[in-house]
Design an enzyme around this catalytic site. Structure first.
Site, PDB file in Angstrom:
ATOM      1  N   GLU A 114     -58.024  -7.129 -75.759  1.00 18.89           N
ATOM      2  CA  GLU A 114     -58.452  -6.034 -74.888  1.00 18.89           C
ATOM      3  C   GLU A 114     -59.619  -6.477 -74.004  1.00 18.89           C
ATOM      4  OE1 GLU A 114     -59.273  -2.531 -77.224  1.00 18.89           O
ATOM      5  OE2 GLU A 114     -57.219  -2.447 -78.014  1.00 18.89           O
ATOM      6  N   GLU A 180     -53.120   1.015 -70.162  1.00 16.57           N
ATOM      7  CA  GLU A 180     -52.983   2.184 -71.049  1.00 16.57           C
ATOM      8  C   GLU A 180     -53.790   3.376 -70.530  1.00 16.57           C
ATOM      9  OE1 GLU A 180     -53.454   1.404 -75.223  1.00 16.57           O
ATOM     10  OE2 GLU A 180     -53.511   3.532 -75.740  1.00 16.57           O
TER      11      GLU A 180
END
Ligand code: KIV
Length: 263
Positions: A114, A180
């Protein structure tokens, strides 16, 4: 033929949309692989979906290794993407390479981490080491403590920041980027701006591919689920009904029947 990063690049060029699903065990991985799902992500969502944690933050490297190995044993053609859990890559690029290598050694074909510009150095070192890396931007669940209750990212000026992050990940060598929980318009804007494929989850239809968490897709996760979830089955009811019928059969003496007995 096993799926490679070159396939993803070709799909983007041809504007062929593709899917990725999470998987956490060998049996499900085999079913999804045989169904033609090209990418299996052993997401750290295994923390919420398999291990019963509230967030992905407690997931350890050891847990990620066990589940990645299981999925790799079940997959034949799908690309298996192992997730680097929180704390396994933030301290240094060297540690990121070390932990990504461990995932590859148990069967991952690629790894995911991430973060944007803050993770670019680690991405560069891993790709130099020959490990394909998938990025992840937008709502990144490992930052749940930092993000608080705000789930949708990239509204207003933050959209420019996310675009800059996506370009930095591409520059560092990522072969694909998960987006996302961002506005659909931003999903399209980033997808058009980068050469590598984007894979959306709550990022609108403009992304090159779409990913869902397998327990959401199968209807195993209890309500409430995020807005982007579409259930393609209702396994919660199916499992509950099967268990209830089993208990009833036993109570009424219908199971085991003659055909279930050894003589
Ligand atoms: O861990 C995971 O399942 C993920 C997906 C939501 C992309 O990161």
């Amino acid at each position: 033929m096993p799926v490679t990063t070159a396939d993803l690049a070709a799909w983007k060029q041809r504007r062929e949309r593709f899917v990725m699903l999470t998987a956490y065990d060998a049996l499900t991985a085999r079913v999804l692989d045989e169904a033609g799902v090209p990418l299996l992500l052993v997401g750290d969502s295994l923390g919420n979906n398999v291990l019963g944690y509230d967030t992905t933050i407690p997931v350890t490297m050891e847990e990620s290794l066990i589940f990645t190995a299981a999925v790799a044993r079940g997959a034949r053609n799908a690309m298996v993407v192992g997730d680097l859990p929180f704390g396994s890559y933030q301290a240094s690029a060297a540690e990121a390479v070390r932990n990504a290598t461990r995932l590859v050694k148990v069967g991952a074909n690629a790894v995911k981490l991430e973060g944007g510009r803050r993770s670019a150095k680690a991405v560069g070192r891993m790709t130099q080491a020959g490990i394909p890396v998938m990025g992840h931007l937008g709502f990144t669940p490992q930052s749940a403590n930092a993000f608080g209750r705000r789930v949708v990212r990239g509204r207003g000026e933050e959209g420019d920041e996310l675009l800059a992050d996506a370009l930095a990940l591409q520059e560092a060598g990522c072969f694909a980027i998960v987006l996302e929980a961002i506005p659909a318009e931003l999903g399209t804007r980033i997808t058009d701006a980068v050469e590598v494929p984007t894979i959306g989850i709550g990022a609108g239809p403009g992304c090159d591919g779409q990913v869902l968490v397998i327990t959401d897709l199968l209807g195993l996760t209890p309500d409430p689920t995020p807005r982007f979830v579409k259930r393609y089955a209702d396994l919660r009811s199916t499992i509950a009904e099967a268990a209830t019928r089993f208990a009833k059969d036993v109570a009424e003496g219908h199971y085991p029947g003659p055909e279930h007995q050894y003589h």
